[in-house]
Design a protein around this motif. Structure first.
Motif, PDB file in Angstrom:
ATOM      1  N   ASN A 174       3.048  -4.391   2.777  1.00  0.00           N
ATOM      2  CA  ASN A 174       1.947  -4.869   1.930  1.00  0.00           C
ATOM      3  C   ASN A 174       2.024  -4.251   0.541  1.00  0.00           C
ATOM      4  OD1 ASN A 174       0.897  -6.398   3.978  1.00  0.00           O
ATOM      5  ND2 ASN A 174      -0.613  -4.869   4.640  1.00  0.00           N
ATOM      6  N   LEU A 175       2.293  -2.937   0.520  1.00  0.00           N
ATOM      7  CA  LEU A 175       2.337  -2.252  -0.776  1.00  0.00           C
ATOM      8  C   LEU A 175       3.509  -2.749  -1.616  1.00  0.00           C
ATOM      9  CD1 LEU A 175       1.391   1.414   0.225  1.00  0.00           C
ATOM     10  CD2 LEU A 175      -0.043  -0.291  -0.912  1.00  0.00           C
ATOM     11  N   ASN A 191      -7.151   0.340   5.042  1.00  0.00           N
ATOM     12  CA  ASN A 191      -6.221   1.471   5.180  1.00  0.00           C
ATOM     13  C   ASN A 191      -6.062   2.274   3.899  1.00  0.00           C
ATOM     14  OD1 ASN A 191      -5.196   0.960   7.953  1.00  0.00           O
ATOM     15  ND2 ASN A 191      -4.737  -1.014   7.007  1.00  0.00           N
ATOM     16  N   LEU A 194      -3.978   5.655   3.395  1.00  0.00           N
ATOM     17  CA  LEU A 194      -2.721   5.630   2.628  1.00  0.00           C
ATOM     18  C   LEU A 194      -2.682   6.715   1.551  1.00  0.00           C
ATOM     19  CD1 LEU A 194      -2.222   1.769   2.417  1.00  0.00           C
ATOM     20  CD2 LEU A 194      -0.569   3.410   3.347  1.00  0.00           C
ATOM     21  N   GLN A 196      -5.899  -6.903   3.097  1.00  0.00           N
ATOM     22  CA  GLN A 196      -5.228  -6.203   4.213  1.00  0.00           C
ATOM     23  C   GLN A 196      -5.104  -4.698   3.953  1.00  0.00           C
ATOM     24  OE1 GLN A 196      -1.630  -8.329   5.676  1.00  0.00           O
ATOM     25  NE2 GLN A 196      -2.327  -9.927   4.289  1.00  0.00           N
ATOM     26  N   VAL A 197      -4.934  -4.339   2.705  1.00  0.00           N
ATOM     27  CA  VAL A 197      -4.771  -2.910   2.388  1.00  0.00           C
ATOM     28  C   VAL A 197      -6.109  -2.182   2.429  1.00  0.00           C
ATOM     29  CG1 VAL A 197      -4.280  -1.328   0.459  1.00  0.00           C
ATOM     30  CG2 VAL A 197      -2.598  -3.033   1.114  1.00  0.00           C
ATOM     31  N   GLY A 239       3.043  -0.026  12.468  1.00  0.00           N
ATOM     32  CA  GLY A 239       1.871  -0.093  11.595  1.00  0.00           C
ATOM     33  C   GLY A 239       2.190   0.436  10.204  1.00  0.00           C
ATOM     34  N   VAL A 240       2.933   1.537  10.185  1.00  0.00           N
ATOM     35  CA  VAL A 240       3.301   2.143   8.891  1.00  0.00           C
ATOM     36  C   VAL A 240       4.149   1.155   8.103  1.00  0.00           C
ATOM     37  CG1 VAL A 240       4.555   4.034   7.789  1.00  0.00           C
ATOM     38  CG2 VAL A 240       3.183   4.478   9.828  1.00  0.00           C
ATOM     39  N   ASN A 263       4.255  -2.056   8.304  1.00  0.00           N
ATOM     40  CA  ASN A 263       3.451  -3.177   7.797  1.00  0.00           C
ATOM     41  C   ASN A 263       2.671  -2.791   6.555  1.00  0.00           C
ATOM     42  OD1 ASN A 263       4.315  -4.992   9.626  1.00  0.00           O
ATOM     43  ND2 ASN A 263       2.662  -4.617  11.106  1.00  0.00           N
ATOM     44  N   GLN A 264       2.125  -1.579   6.582  1.00  0.00           N
ATOM     45  CA  GLN A 264       1.383  -1.124   5.404  1.00  0.00           C
ATOM     46  C   GLN A 264       2.301  -1.015   4.194  1.00  0.00           C
ATOM     47  OE1 GLN A 264      -1.856  -0.929   5.052  1.00  0.00           O
ATOM     48  NE2 GLN A 264      -1.874  -1.726   7.140  1.00  0.00           N
TER      49      GLN A 264
END
Ligand SMILES: CCCCCCCC/C=C\CCCCC/C=C/C(=O)SCCNC(=O)CCNC(=O)[C@H](O)C(C)(C)COP(=O)(O)OP(=O)(O)OC[C@H]1O[C@@H](n2cnc3c(N)ncnc32)[C@H](O)[C@@H]1OP(=O)(O)O
Ligand SMILES: Cc1cc2nc3c(=O)[nH]c(=O)nc-3n(C[C@H](O)[C@H](O)[C@H](O)COP(=O)(O)OP(=O)(O)OC[C@H]3O[C@@H](n4cnc5c(N)ncnc54)[C@H](O)[C@@H]3O)c2cc1C
Length: 609
Positions: A499-500, A544, A548, A540-541, A492-493, A495-496
């Protein structure tokens, strides 16, 4: 606090921090953390980050043995006095002289003009007992250029300036508190003498007879302290950006405006695409600068080890990377903090938002350790040199390795066909490489049209800075991608972070679209696919985003922001803060009887007439 109170309180905090470092004791890394929690510029910064490293880097073994134990125990306090009233960027233009007198075996330090006064060094004005002073070395009437000297400034018994030295604070700086905790100072020498062995002589020397022995290593090593600090400033940019973004993200989740349906709840402002388009690239930048900062630390350690083994090959690249990334990250962070203030609407302008103070204390980072434009021009010189050597058989290495694929990168066309292609790291990277290379080559071609290269360089300064920035942005994007290729715990981390990473890259494409289109690195259709992908990444971000910024693990105390509170309890706390203001001590303000009442009475009198 008044300036005097602020300054004294910073002395108190600094000395307390030093006491804790010794008593606990704290490791070097822990001490750096403590510095961040102390959260105020003060004399310790210059002593530890510049004075001690300058002696370590430029002193001989004997000089290190003499001065470092004193400095390490803080029995002497030092600063780094390079900049003068008339010259900061142009180090070779410094005017202070250090003339060797063979009769007395001393250097005579002198400030021949007003513009030669040292001006700006932190810790100089009121605190430092010693300084590393940069001055023109003169032996036998010959000027050998700028060199470093260790100079005692103040009497060790009563702290008064030594005879021949005039010293003081340069005055109030930008912002209310901010950098005013620091005693940036001025200093003039009137034929002030120091022993010969106080010239920092690891690189070049002056013998007892007054003979100058030039350095057999690159003289630029004299600038090593600046390279070291520029490297730390990059990681620090991430910390400051993360702080502003944490405040703006949490507040954007609390704040609601418009969008109420049938009297229902209004929309959280973080859900507006405009807010996301301004905020999420800054969130991505905070992470990106952290990763590039880690990599730069590695590069700096590597070059330091090489230099110790007399390998100078990577020095120009280390200089270009530290200068360029210092410039790029501090400019982006200063702008980012101001953007976060605006993202918080009117309340962002309140002191208790934490953002005005953060901006005021951070923004000089664009100037100190080298003006950001001047530093990008150093990168541009490095790039022009690299481009001129293409095809000479010397393959570009390190961060310019991509230039070795010039033939391909100059003619390739991006193969992006659909929005999701913008999530392909190789395609993103090639787009940034093509843009950076094409801008550098275009500058080099334009330069070659000038007979005089220096004149051409002057004429093309603005384009050269843009080319340098493009190269630096490529470095940041590529180091983010490399980070993702390494081990990151938690799918999960990862993937985040992915995205960033793409938000960081795609927002740069959006922001510098002119560069990407004019160099044919992408087409306008591919640009709109990038925008499309960017919007999808924002979606998507969004769920979260708060997590974040919570991940930065900043305490409420450290953030110092009512808007960025962890519990989101903003409105009651804004009231609490407002009621603390001294203006609210009384219901009727001081000055009412003197100014307001007579005014109103006069108005009433004229109304009656
Ligand atoms: C809440 C608070 C939070 C705070 C958080 C704390 C953390 C903050 C971190 C740190 C705090 C630090 C505090 C800051 C205090 C500030 C200190 C200062 O500002 S000190 C003064 C800094 N001054 C400068 O930076 C001056 C800028 N100018 C220069 O560096 C140079 O003169 C130059 C502009 C780069 C070059 O000028 P010039 O062309 O005249 O150079 P030359 O000397 O002729 O040399 C040319 C060749 O040398 C190469 N070069 C230049 N510099 C270097 C270098 N450093 N290393 C290696 N090589 C170098 C240059 O590229 C030329 O090469 P060639 O083209 O000949 O190959
Ligand atoms: C808070 C703070 C702390 C500092 N601490 C220290 C310290 O501890 N020790 C120390 O020695 N110094 C210190 N300094 C000084 C600092 O290093 C210099 O101010 C900095 O290097 C910029 O130099 P300058 O002031 O001469 O700017 P200038 O060079 O005069 O810049 C003015 C403008 O001219 C432009 N410019 C200059 N040269 C060129 C060029 N060649 N091409 C194109 N544009 C150009 C710049 O981009 C800028 O827009 C500090 C400064 C600040 C603000």
């Amino acid at each position: 606090m008044t300036r005097k109170e602020l300054f004294k309180n910073t002395l108190r905090k600094s000395v307390h921090a030093w006491k804790l470092i010794n008593e606990l004791p704290l490791s070097d890394d822990e001490s750096l953390m403590l510095r961040h929690f102390m959260d105020q510029p003060g004399f310790l910064d210059l002593h530890w980050r510049m004075f001690v490293p300058a002696i370590k880097g430029q002193g001989t073994e004997e000089q290190k043995q003499k001065w470092l134990p004193l400095a390490n125990k803080m029995q002497i306090i030092g600063c780094y006095a390079q900049t003068e009233l008339g010259h900061g960027s142009n180090v070779q233009g410094l005017e202070t002289t250090a003339t060797f007198d063979p009769q007395t075996d001393q250097f005579i330090l002198h400030s021949p003009t007003q513009t030669s006064s040292k001006w700006w060094p932190g810790g100089l004005g009121k605190v430092s007992t010693h300084a590393v002073i940069y001055a023109r070395l003169i032996t036998d009437g010959k000027d050998h250029g700028v060199h470093g000297f260790i100079v005692q400034l103040r009497n060790m018994d009563d702290h008064s300036p030594l005879p021949g030295i005039t010293i003081g604070d340069i005055g109030v700086k930008f912002g209310n508190g901010a950098y005013n905790s620091m005693d940036n100072g001025f200093l003039m020498f009137d034929k002030f003498c120091i022993p010969r062995d106080q010239m920092l002589m690891r690189l070049s020397k002056v013998t007892r007879e007054g003979k100058y022995v030039p350095s057999d290593v690159p003289r630029q090593l004299m600038y090593g302290t600046m390279v070291s600090v520029r490297q730390t400033i990059v990681s620090n940019a991430s910390i400051a950006m993360a702080r502003a973004v944490c405040i703006a993200t949490r507040y954007s989740a609390v704040r609601r405006q418009f969008g109420s349906q049938n009297g229902g709840i209004e929309t959280q402002v973080i859900d507006y695409k405009t807010q996301q388009n301004r905020l999420f690239p800054l969130l991505a930048s905070a992470y990106a600068f952290r990763f590039v900062g880690e990599w730069l630390k590695w590069l700096y350690t590597d070059v330091t080890q090489r230099l110790e083994a007399s390998d100078f090959a990577t020095l120009p690249e280390a200089h270009a990377c530290t200068a360029g990334l210092k410039s790029m990250t501090t400019s982006a962070t200063s702008d980012g903090i101001e953007e976060c203030r605006k993202l918080c609407g009117g309340h962002g302008y309140l002191w208790c938002s934490g953002l005005p103070e953060l901006f005021a204390v951070y923004v000089p980072a664009c100037t100190y350790e080298g003006d950001n434009v001047v530093l990008q021009l150093q990168v541009a010189r490095f790039l022009m040199k690299t481009v001129s050597q293409l095809g000479s058989g010397k393959a570009p290495a390190g961060t310019t390795a991509y230039m070795g694929r010039a033939k391909h990168l100059l003619q390739c066309r991006s193969s992006i066909r659909k929005a999701e292609d913008w999530l392909n790291p190789a395609m993103v990277l090639e787009t940034f490489e093509a843009r950076a290379l094409r801008m550098a080559v275009s500058c080099a071609n334009n330069l070659s049209k000038f007979e005089n290269q220096e004149q051409g360089f002057s004429e093309l300064l603005a384009d050269l800075v843009e080319a340098a920035i493009a190269h630096c942005q490529l470095i940041v994007v590529s180091k983010f991608i490399v980070k993702l290729e390494g081990e990151i715990k938690g799918k999960g981390v990862k993937n985040q972070l992915k995205n960033l990473c793409y938000i960081y890259a795609l927002h740069l494409i959006h922001k510098h679209l002119g560069d990407f289109l004019s160099t044919n690195s992408i087409t306008s259709e591919q640009a709109s696919l990038a925008n499309h992908q960017l919007r999808s990444l924002y979606t998507q971000v969004r769920p979260n985003a708060v997590a974040l910024v919570d991940a930065f693990d900043y305490t409420d105390h450290y953030l110092g922001s009512v808007l960025g509170r962890y519990d989101g309890n903003v409105y009651p706390k804004l009231f609490e803060e407002a009621l603390k203001d001294p203006l609210n001590d009384t219901v009727v303000p001081d000055g009412y009887h003197e100014y307001i009442r007579p005014l109103i009475k006069q108005h009433l009198r004229s109304a009656r007439l």
